[in-house]
Enzyme design. Structure first.
Site, PDB file in Angstrom:
ATOM      1  N   CYS A  46     -52.051 -42.675 -40.328  1.00 29.97           N
ATOM      2  CA  CYS A  46     -51.771 -43.004 -41.719  1.00 29.97           C
ATOM      3  C   CYS A  46     -50.448 -42.410 -42.166  1.00 29.97           C
ATOM      4  CB  CYS A  46     -52.910 -42.501 -42.611  1.00 29.97           C
ATOM      5  SG  CYS A  46     -53.018 -40.693 -42.649  1.00 29.97           S
TER       6      CYS A  46
ATOM      7  N   HIS B 215     -49.877 -37.128 -54.162  1.00 30.23           N
ATOM      8  CA  HIS B 215     -50.404 -38.433 -53.817  1.00 30.23           C
ATOM      9  C   HIS B 215     -51.919 -38.463 -53.946  1.00 30.23           C
ATOM     10  CE1 HIS B 215     -46.410 -38.902 -52.265  1.00 30.23           C
ATOM     11  NE2 HIS B 215     -46.643 -40.182 -51.944  1.00 30.23           N
TER      12      HIS B 215
ATOM     13  N   CYS C  68     -10.869 -45.885  -9.619  1.00 27.14           N
ATOM     14  CA  CYS C  68     -11.581 -44.870 -10.413  1.00 27.14           C
ATOM     15  C   CYS C  68     -12.582 -44.066  -9.586  1.00 27.14           C
ATOM     16  CB  CYS C  68     -12.299 -45.526 -11.591  1.00 27.14           C
ATOM     17  SG  CYS C  68     -13.675 -46.627 -11.125  1.00 27.14           S
TER      18      CYS C  68
ATOM     19  N   CYS D 278       0.818  -1.222   0.000  1.00 29.25           N
ATOM     20  CA  CYS D 278       0.000   0.000   0.000  1.00 29.25           C
ATOM     21  C   CYS D 278       0.849   1.269   0.000  1.00 29.25           C
ATOM     22  CB  CYS D 278      -0.943   0.010   1.197  1.00 29.25           C
ATOM     23  SG  CYS D 278      -0.102   0.137   2.806  1.00 29.25           S
TER      24      CYS D 278
ATOM     25  N   CYS E 289      10.804 -12.102  -5.184  1.00 29.29           N
ATOM     26  CA  CYS E 289      11.191 -12.917  -4.032  1.00 29.29           C
ATOM     27  C   CYS E 289      10.496 -14.273  -4.069  1.00 29.29           C
ATOM     28  CB  CYS E 289      10.839 -12.183  -2.730  1.00 29.29           C
ATOM     29  SG  CYS E 289      11.341 -13.085  -1.238  1.00 29.29           S
TER      30      CYS E 289
ATOM     31  N   CYS F 207     -48.079 -46.609 -50.384  1.00 29.92           N
ATOM     32  CA  CYS F 207     -47.511 -45.666 -51.353  1.00 29.92           C
ATOM     33  C   CYS F 207     -46.867 -46.466 -52.474  1.00 29.92           C
ATOM     34  CB  CYS F 207     -46.488 -44.756 -50.674  1.00 29.92           C
ATOM     35  SG  CYS F 207     -45.711 -43.583 -51.807  1.00 29.92           S
TER      36      CYS F 207
ATOM     37  N   CYS G 268      -2.218  -5.447   4.834  1.00 31.87           N
ATOM     38  CA  CYS G 268      -1.934  -5.957   3.490  1.00 31.87           C
ATOM     39  C   CYS G 268      -1.627  -7.448   3.521  1.00 31.87           C
ATOM     40  CB  CYS G 268      -0.778  -5.188   2.872  1.00 31.87           C
ATOM     41  SG  CYS G 268      -1.191  -3.485   2.437  1.00 31.87           S
TER      42      CYS G 268
ATOM     43  N   CYS H 158     -12.351 -51.132 -14.679  1.00 33.92           N
ATOM     44  CA  CYS H 158     -12.629 -49.687 -14.673  1.00 33.92           C
ATOM     45  C   CYS H 158     -12.858 -49.142 -16.075  1.00 33.92           C
ATOM     46  CB  CYS H 158     -11.481 -48.926 -14.004  1.00 33.92           C
ATOM     47  SG  CYS H 158     -11.242 -49.336 -12.264  1.00 33.92           S
TER      48      CYS H 158
ATOM     49  N   CYS I 112     -43.549 -24.676 -40.179  1.00 34.77           N
ATOM     50  CA  CYS I 112     -43.314 -25.285 -41.487  1.00 34.77           C
ATOM     51  C   CYS I 112     -44.633 -25.710 -42.151  1.00 34.77           C
ATOM     52  CB  CYS I 112     -42.372 -26.475 -41.353  1.00 34.77           C
ATOM     53  SG  CYS I 112     -42.052 -27.344 -42.904  1.00 34.77           S
TER      54      CYS I 112
END
Length: 544
Positions: free
Chosen positions: A315, A339, A265, A144, A191, A349, A166, A275, A324
């Protein structure tokens, strides 16, 4: 497996001995410098005068350590180094922390070059804290930069001076950042002198922070060890020291808190499965890949927005969700506007059938079918793995209820001392252990190569026999013991018959599982394909 028929006969014998209660209701030194205790025993040794529990067999040794045991070992190592090196306990602590509590390595390097060790660790000669006499001259704090009288300055052996406020902030911040506080150096950037324990106790004002530092210091002794680990059970403060004395690959240990885990483990105890297999299985159970496999096997992507859609009924006319709203055929993925009656209408189909004959959908269908088969196989093993874990936990809870509530009532009703009812406790303990083993055999079976047909047949046969015996034992102790607990009049004859039946089931089930465990530990090397494959096992019946 020559004894299998005998064991099955034993089951038949005890099943036929029914009783009616309707009318009459009656190594070398480790890195911490501790030698291994060589004890030839096959049981748990618990000494009331000692806080350690030593578990021995002809294959493994492990010792459960309480906090006081760990602290004593740590202090003994510090005293040993302090005595041999003629240094203080504080300096010995710093040296051992740096060398990860490896006394042997520290000894070697210290006597090879003491000066080098001191410089590297940050332990200078002359003690850890310099005592400075009272001097009216003020000294500037290196953090400080305020000037203080020397009485307010906390000096260290390196000569750098910092005020107590400090120092408190510097060390407290390090403590709250984690265990790295144990290796802190002087606040002076150039240091390398270590911050010692006595300095921490002197400058840190918060008792909570001092206790936290002490916990870090204690835990470092275990966490830096190669032969000791903390028990992973929540709230448990015990550690386990492990050393293999045989050739067994099992690392399963039991802590004093009753938690069983793999020392290697730290997952739940999983012998006889290794393991590596456990790690792969746990990862698979939590992996996003299983979601991807399910989506691939059970859904198709909308031709317009590519979102996966599952068809669970109805179906072939599909309508994608908002926003969508694309309408398409589930079979050929073509627009539904193309179809009509000419293409097979709502329930078939013709375009798809024609394209399939031409091989257009072969690759996609093959990939979807493979994913579906893979998912079904995984589901088969996972459901049984999870079911046995659930049964194990319930059995453990039932055992606790029996010990805390039911055993006293049963003793009173049947006029039998509680010490003579341990056969029921033993049966519950056997069930809990067998459920654990059986659970992990399903993980083993999942990773057993399907190409090794002979081993697979042998494994499923042994697993089925063990599981069948376990179910009989579990049903007997779970349901038939209630009859005697609720009886109005004790019946010595019927109760003795129950005792004999339960003891026999417990013994036979234990033998089955010991045989299964031994076979898996040997990698199913004793496979007898003709004997195993000639019998249809309960496990194979379930998979049909």
């Amino acid at each position: 497996m020559d004894s299998d028929d005998d064991m099955l006969d034993a089951y038949d014998d005890v099943e036929s001995g029914e009783y009616d209660t309707s009318s009459d209701r009656d190594d070398d030194d480790d890195e911490h410098g501790h030698g291994e205790n060589e004890t030839d025993c096959g049981y748990v040794v618990e000494d009331d005068d000692s806080s350690t529990s030593t578990h021995c067999s002809n294959q493994v040794n492990y010792v459960v350590l309480k906090e006081e045991d760990i602290r004593k070992r740590q202090e003994d190592d510090i005293k040993q180094v302090s005595t041999v090196f003629s240094i203080t306990n504080v300096e010995a602590s710093v040296l051992l922390l740096h060398y990860r509590w490896n006394v042997s390595k520290l000894n070697d390097e210290w006597f090879a070059d003491e000066e080098k060790v001191r410089r590297t660790v940050g332990v200078l000669e002359g003690g850890s804290v310099v005592v400075v006499g009272d001097n009216p001259r003020k000294v500037k704090c290196g953090i400080c930069f305020e000037k203080f009288r020397r009485i307010k300055i906390v000096p260290v052996v390196c000569g750098h001076s910092f005020c107590s406020t400090c120092w408190n902030g510097y060390v407290s911040t390090a403590i709250n950042d984690g265990s790295g506080c144990l290796m802190r150096k002087c606040p002076e950037p150039s240091c390398d002198v270590a911050v010692c324990r006595d300095l921490v106790e002197k400058v840190v004002s918060s008792e909570e922070d001092r206790n936290k530092y002490d916990r870090y210091f204690l835990r470092s002794y275990i966490e830096e060890s190669r032969k000791m680990k903390w028990c992973p059970a929540p709230g448990c403060e015990h550690a386990v020291e492990f050393s293999a004395t045989g050739t067994s690959a099992s690392y399963d240990v039991s802590c004093s808190c009753l938690h069983r885990f793999c020392w290697n483990c730290k997952e739940d105890a999983h012998s006889p499965v290794d393991c590596g297999t456990v790690s792969k299985w746990i990862l698979k159970n939590s992996a996003e890949a299983e979601n991807t496999t399910w989506i691939l096997a059970n859904s198709k992507a909308c031709p317009k927005c590519k979102r996966p859609i599952e068809k669970n009924h109805g179906c072939m006319h599909m309508t994608c969700g908002s926003p969508c709203k694309h309408q398409f055929c589930w079979l050929c993925l073509g627009a539904w506007t193309e179809h009509g009656g000419s293409t097979g209408g709502f329930y078939s189909c013709n375009k798809y059938e024609k394209a399939k004959k031409g091989g257009l959908y072969d690759e996609a269908e093959k990939k979807r079918e493979m994913a579906k088969n893979s998912l079904e196989r995984y589901t088969h093993y996972y459901e049984r793995w999870a079911s046995n874990e659930k049964s194990r936990k319930k059995a453990f809870g039932d055992l606790q209820v029996f010990l805390s509530e039911k055993i006293a009532k049963l003793s009173e009703v049947q006029c039998i001392p509680e010490t003579q009812l341990t056969f029921i406790t033993d049966a519950w303990g056997q069930i809990i252990e067998c459920r654990r083993v059986l659970k992990w055999t399903y993980a083993y079976g999942y990773y057993l190569p399907e190409s090794e047909h002979e081993k697979q047949c042998f494994f499923e046969y042994m697993q089925g026999e063990a599981e069948s015996g376990l179910e009989r034992l579990h049903r007997c102790v779970e349901t038939e013991s209630e009859v005697f607990q609720d009886a109005e009049v004790p019946s010595e004859q019927h109760f003795n018959a129950f005792r004999q039946k339960l003891n026999t089931l417990t013994s036979v089930t234990k033998t089955h599982f010991e045989t299964l465990v031994k076979a898996l530990e040997n990698g199913l090397s004793d496979v007898k394909s003709e004997a195993a494959c000639s019998k249809e096992t309960p496990s194979k019946k379930r998979r049909k």
